[in-house]
Motif scaffolding. Structure first.
Motif, PDB file in Angstrom:
ATOM      1  N   PRO A  16      40.853  43.980  38.081  1.00  0.00           N
ATOM      2  CA  PRO A  16      41.007  44.219  36.637  1.00  0.00           C
ATOM      3  C   PRO A  16      40.700  42.958  35.840  1.00  0.00           C
ATOM      4  O   PRO A  16      41.078  41.851  36.237  1.00  0.00           O
ATOM      5  N   GLY A  17      39.993  43.165  34.731  1.00  0.00           N
ATOM      6  CA  GLY A  17      39.568  42.039  33.910  1.00  0.00           C
ATOM      7  C   GLY A  17      38.218  41.485  34.286  1.00  0.00           C
ATOM      8  O   GLY A  17      37.665  40.659  33.550  1.00  0.00           O
ATOM      9  N   GLY A  18      37.681  41.929  35.397  1.00  0.00           N
ATOM     10  CA  GLY A  18      36.399  41.448  35.867  1.00  0.00           C
ATOM     11  C   GLY A  18      35.222  42.121  35.180  1.00  0.00           C
ATOM     12  O   GLY A  18      35.404  42.946  34.271  1.00  0.00           O
ATOM     13  N   SER A  19      34.033  41.755  35.635  1.00  0.00           N
ATOM     14  CA  SER A  19      32.798  42.268  35.037  1.00  0.00           C
ATOM     15  C   SER A  19      31.842  42.756  36.118  1.00  0.00           C
ATOM     16  O   SER A  19      31.876  42.271  37.258  1.00  0.00           O
ATOM     17  N   LEU A  20      31.025  43.693  35.722  1.00  0.00           N
ATOM     18  CA  LEU A  20      29.920  44.168  36.556  1.00  0.00           C
ATOM     19  C   LEU A  20      28.749  44.491  35.646  1.00  0.00           C
ATOM     20  O   LEU A  20      28.952  44.856  34.478  1.00  0.00           O
ATOM     21  N   ARG A  21      27.555  44.401  36.193  1.00  0.00           N
ATOM     22  CA  ARG A  21      26.385  44.863  35.470  1.00  0.00           C
ATOM     23  C   ARG A  21      25.653  45.877  36.323  1.00  0.00           C
ATOM     24  O   ARG A  21      25.202  45.571  37.424  1.00  0.00           O
ATOM     25  N   LEU A  22      25.552  47.073  35.787  1.00  0.00           N
ATOM     26  CA  LEU A  22      24.808  48.138  36.457  1.00  0.00           C
ATOM     27  C   LEU A  22      23.361  48.129  35.973  1.00  0.00           C
ATOM     28  O   LEU A  22      23.089  47.847  34.805  1.00  0.00           O
ATOM     29  N   SER A  23      22.474  48.471  36.878  1.00  0.00           N
ATOM     30  CA  SER A  23      21.063  48.606  36.549  1.00  0.00           C
ATOM     31  C   SER A  23      20.577  49.970  36.993  1.00  0.00           C
ATOM     32  O   SER A  23      21.065  50.516  37.979  1.00  0.00           O
ATOM     33  N   CYS A  24      19.615  50.483  36.262  1.00  0.00           N
ATOM     34  CA  CYS A  24      18.984  51.757  36.630  1.00  0.00           C
ATOM     35  C   CYS A  24      17.491  51.591  36.430  1.00  0.00           C
ATOM     36  O   CYS A  24      17.030  51.442  35.297  1.00  0.00           O
TER      37      CYS A  24
ATOM     38  N   GLN B   3      29.099  53.633  42.866  1.00  0.00           N
ATOM     39  CA  GLN B   3      30.556  53.602  42.778  1.00  0.00           C
ATOM     40  C   GLN B   3      31.021  52.301  42.128  1.00  0.00           C
ATOM     41  O   GLN B   3      30.593  51.208  42.529  1.00  0.00           O
ATOM     42  N   VAL B   4      31.897  52.443  41.158  1.00  0.00           N
ATOM     43  CA  VAL B   4      32.572  51.302  40.538  1.00  0.00           C
ATOM     44  C   VAL B   4      34.061  51.480  40.760  1.00  0.00           C
ATOM     45  O   VAL B   4      34.630  52.514  40.390  1.00  0.00           O
ATOM     46  N   SER B   5      34.673  50.501  41.389  1.00  0.00           N
ATOM     47  CA  SER B   5      36.113  50.562  41.682  1.00  0.00           C
ATOM     48  C   SER B   5      36.788  49.326  41.130  1.00  0.00           C
ATOM     49  O   SER B   5      36.346  48.192  41.395  1.00  0.00           O
ATOM     50  N   ILE B   6      37.847  49.560  40.372  1.00  0.00           N
ATOM     51  CA  ILE B   6      38.602  48.465  39.772  1.00  0.00           C
ATOM     52  C   ILE B   6      40.006  48.493  40.356  1.00  0.00           C
ATOM     53  O   ILE B   6      40.774  49.423  40.131  1.00  0.00           O
TER      54      ILE B   6
END
Length: 117
Positions: free
Chosen positions: A14-22, A112-115
């Motif tokens: 929690p509080g973190g970051s991700l960048r998704l690409s398509c 999948q994105v898991s927090i």
């Protein structure tokens, strides 16, 4: 064959970051409205963010101020920068390409994105 291929998902605290690409292939990417949707277990798929061919954006209320959608037409790629992630952001995230109401939308396979702490 037309393809939308998502990448960038994973497990973060929690509080973190991700960048998704398509990355899109075999479509005239620049004319499409591109979107990110997500589906959590037991819930319906919902719109997260969308960007039109001209760059107009809209976001779900739950992600406003935390997520940013952008596109690079030269690379036929749409991005979703996700900051200040919360456990409730956990879901499979899908890329979507929409042209008109008379043509079928295109979908990626999901990432999948898991927090979780």
């Amino acid at each position: 064959q037309v393809q939308l291929v998502e990448s960038g998902g994973g497990l973060v605290q929690p509080g973190g970051s991700l960048r998704l690409s398509c990355a899109a292939s075999r479509i005239s990417f620049s004319i499409y409205t591109m979107g990110w949707y997500r589906q959590a277990p037991g819930k319906q798929r919902e719109l997260v963010a969308r960007i039109t061919h001209s760059g107009n954006t809209n976001y779900a209320d739950s992600v406003k101020g935390r997520f940013t959608i952008s596109r690079d037409n030269a690379k036929s790629t749409v991005y979703l920068q996700m900051n200040s992630l919360k456990p409730e952001d956990t879901a499979v995230y899908y890329c979507n390409a929409h042209f008109t109401s008379y043509t079928a939308d295109l979908w990626g396979q999901g990432t999948q994105v898991s927090i979780s702490s």
